[in-house]
Design a protein around this motif. Structure first.
Motif, PDB file in Angstrom:
ATOM      1  N   THR A   1       0.834  -1.201   0.000  1.00 19.22           N
ATOM      2  CA  THR A   1       0.000   0.000   0.000  1.00 19.22           C
ATOM      3  C   THR A   1       0.870   1.252   0.000  1.00 19.22           C
ATOM      4  O   THR A   1       0.626   2.203  -0.758  1.00 19.22           O
ATOM      5  CB  THR A   1      -0.939   0.001   1.220  1.00 19.22           C
TER       6      THR A   1
ATOM      7  N   ASP B   1      -5.465   1.520   7.476  1.00 22.80           N
ATOM      8  CA  ASP B   1      -5.723   0.881   6.194  1.00 22.80           C
ATOM      9  C   ASP B   1      -5.879  -0.627   6.373  1.00 22.80           C
ATOM     10  O   ASP B   1      -6.705  -1.266   5.720  1.00 22.80           O
ATOM     11  CB  ASP B   1      -4.577   1.154   5.215  1.00 22.80           C
TER      12      ASP B   1
ATOM     13  N   ALA C   1       1.323   4.407   4.146  1.00 24.77           N
ATOM     14  CA  ALA C   1       0.174   3.557   4.470  1.00 24.77           C
ATOM     15  C   ALA C   1      -0.119   3.716   5.956  1.00 24.77           C
ATOM     16  O   ALA C   1       0.794   3.659   6.782  1.00 24.77           O
ATOM     17  CB  ALA C   1       0.459   2.099   4.141  1.00 24.77           C
TER      18      ALA C   1
END
Length: 341
Positions: A29, A42, A38
């Motif tokens: 990510t 998340d 990130a």
């Protein structure tokens, strides 16, 4: 529009949770993020998708998600400690934000990212599968070839000496026996002389890399390593330990070497600590994602000192590919967003 990655929550909620998978999700990510970051949330948000009916009560749900996050953060901290500057991510002090390095990648960091991507091809993991950045068939072949070259550099640093990329197809396009004779012309321990019953069209006979560290007297009894490089889901089935000791010398050498070859298995995957002892027991010494990038950084200094490492000049092309791959995510995400807009 943001890049959508898939978190296989069932593997995190199983009787044997996989915190490496959650850590990889955060890393990927951050890698693809325009802001190089990130958030821990998340991971929590991703775990909520498709898992709403999997918990007996709210308390159980929150405890499980806390364990997913804490497990991922523990693995990330372990990676930082093991890899040092060859780890291309940084975790903030509060553990809320994972940052991808904005500086130009080093070869060790490139090796890490290459390992990370290879760990999530669809035969191994579902995280990248179906996303707009999933590599195509030609790219996957190229990535595996790059990994072979990074593995060669890593094994050179592991033994502190010269290394050859022996796996088919070889970077110099040489034939099996020609390459073997060239290598043993340097090693000078044993004589290449195939047994009449040996395979007539060998590719590499399961050995992808040779590496050695010589002595100044030029005599046998030196450190010698042979490695199998495995990037597929069947990597555990590719042990060459018995092949090295019981088959290879007898097939290809009339006068067999007396130097003992150490068996290595080189993989792009991050392995659980609890399983690693058995991995080594069955496969030999292992260079994996938490070891190989650090060794690649050491190989840079080794090469600068004049040690020959075959295919080392291909590593910069891999770094360029990784950089372009990340930028491609921006372009493709923007294109899809424009179509939807």
């Amino acid at each position: 529009m943001t890049l959508s990655l898939y978190l296989p929550i069932d593997e995190l909620n199983s009787h044997k949770p996989n915190p490496d998978l959650a850590a990889d999700y955060l890393e990927l990510t951050a890698f693809f993020s325009r802001k190089h970051q990130a958030f821990t949330k998340d991971l929590i948000n991703a775990s909520e998708i498709g898992a709403e009916d999997d918990y007996a009560d709210v308390e159980d749900e929150f405890c499980n998600r806390d364990e997913i996050v804490s497990g991922a953060l523990a693995r990330i901290l372990g990676r930082q400690q093991a890899l040092g500057p060859s780890y291309p991510f940084n975790l903030d002090e509060g553990g809320d934000l994972l940052l991808f390095s904005e500086d130009e990648l080093t070869l060790g960091q490139t090796a890490y990212l290459l390992c990370l991507i290879l760990s999530h091809l669809k035969s191994v993991s579902a995280i990248l599968n179906g996303s707009i950045v999933y590599p195509n068939a030609n790219e996957i072949r190229q990535l595996r070839q790059y990994f072979q070259y990074f593995a060669t550099a890593g094994l050179a640093a592991e033994v502190g000496g010269q290394a050859w990329s022996f796996g088919h197809p070889r970077p110099d396009h040489s034939g099996f026996l020609d390459k073997l004779e060239k290598i043993w012309g340097v090693l000078k321990d044993g004589t290449v002389d195939p047994d009449p019953a040996s395979p007539s069209q060998p590719k590499d006979d399961q050995i992808d890399i040779f590496a050695w560290r010589s002595h100044r007297d030029g005599l046998p009894g030196f450190l010698l390593a042979g490695a199998q490089v495995a990037t597929g889901d069947n990597w555990r089935e590719k042990s060459i330990r018995s092949h090295l000791t019981d088959v290879f010398w007898k097939r290809w050498f009339g006068r067999q070497p007396v130097s003992q070859m150490v068996c290595y298995h080189i993989i792009p995957f991050a392995r659980p600590d609890v399983d690693f002892r058995d991995d080594v027991l069955t496969l030999g010494n292992i260079l994996h994602r938490l070891r190989l990038p650090y060794r690649v950084e050491q190989a840079v200094a080794l090469k600068d000192s004049g040690v020959q490492i075959e295919a080392f000049d291909h590593l910069s092309a891999a770094k360029e590919w990784i950089t372009n791959y990340r930028h491609r995510a921006y372009a493709e995400t923007a294109a899809v967003s424009g179509l939807n807009g």
